[in-house]
Write a protein that holds these residues in place. Structure first.
Motif: not given
Ligand code: FES
Length: 130
Positions: A31-39, A74-93
């Motif tokens: 939770e204290e680190l930047v998290q990046v999830k690649v779809s 799958c994050m449900g964004y076929c039309y916009a791939e590649p997609t990534i979800e980025v969570t910076v500590p203290g902020k929403d994804p």
């Protein structure tokens, strides 16, 4: 058990153990680190998600940013791939769309490192299951 036959063997062993220790410590404090999830659904992979993931890992490393980069389904964004979800500590994804190698570098240097907004943010359309 690995036998140590030279100073090089010992140095190599030390580096491997340090890497494992860092990984374990990072895993405990995710939770204290930047998290990046690649779809990495089929659509993501076909659009270049693997190359994007490699660039993100390299860019975090070159900026000395401690982060955890993982792949997700799958994050449900076929039309916009590649997609990534980025969570910076203290902020929403935040989910970024159409991430090519250039945009991956921009997201790391501007959004993650400098805290600036970057184009291409998608509204979250999924719920996480714990
Ligand atoms: S199959 Fe493409 S996002 Fe789900």
């Amino acid at each position: 058990m690995t036998k140590v036959k030279s100073l090089e063997d010992l140095k190599k062993m030390r580096e491997e153990l340090k890497a494992k220790l860092t990984l374990r410590q990072n895993g405990d404090n995710v939770e204290e680190l930047v998290q990046v999830k690649v779809s990495m659904a089929t659509c993501g992979i076909a659009s270049g998600a693997k190359e994007v993931m490699d660039v993100i890992i390299a860019e975090l490393d070159s900026h000395a940013i401690d982060g955890v980069v993982t792949q997700t389904g799958c994050m449900g964004y076929c039309y916009a791939e590649p997609t990534i979800e980025v969570t910076v500590p203290g902020k929403d994804p935040v989910v970024f769309s159409y991430v090519d190698e250039r945009r991956a570098r921009e997201i790391v240097s501007k959004y993650i490192k400098a805290g600036e907004l970057v184009d291409g943010i998608l509204p979250v359309n999924y719920e996480k299951v714990d």
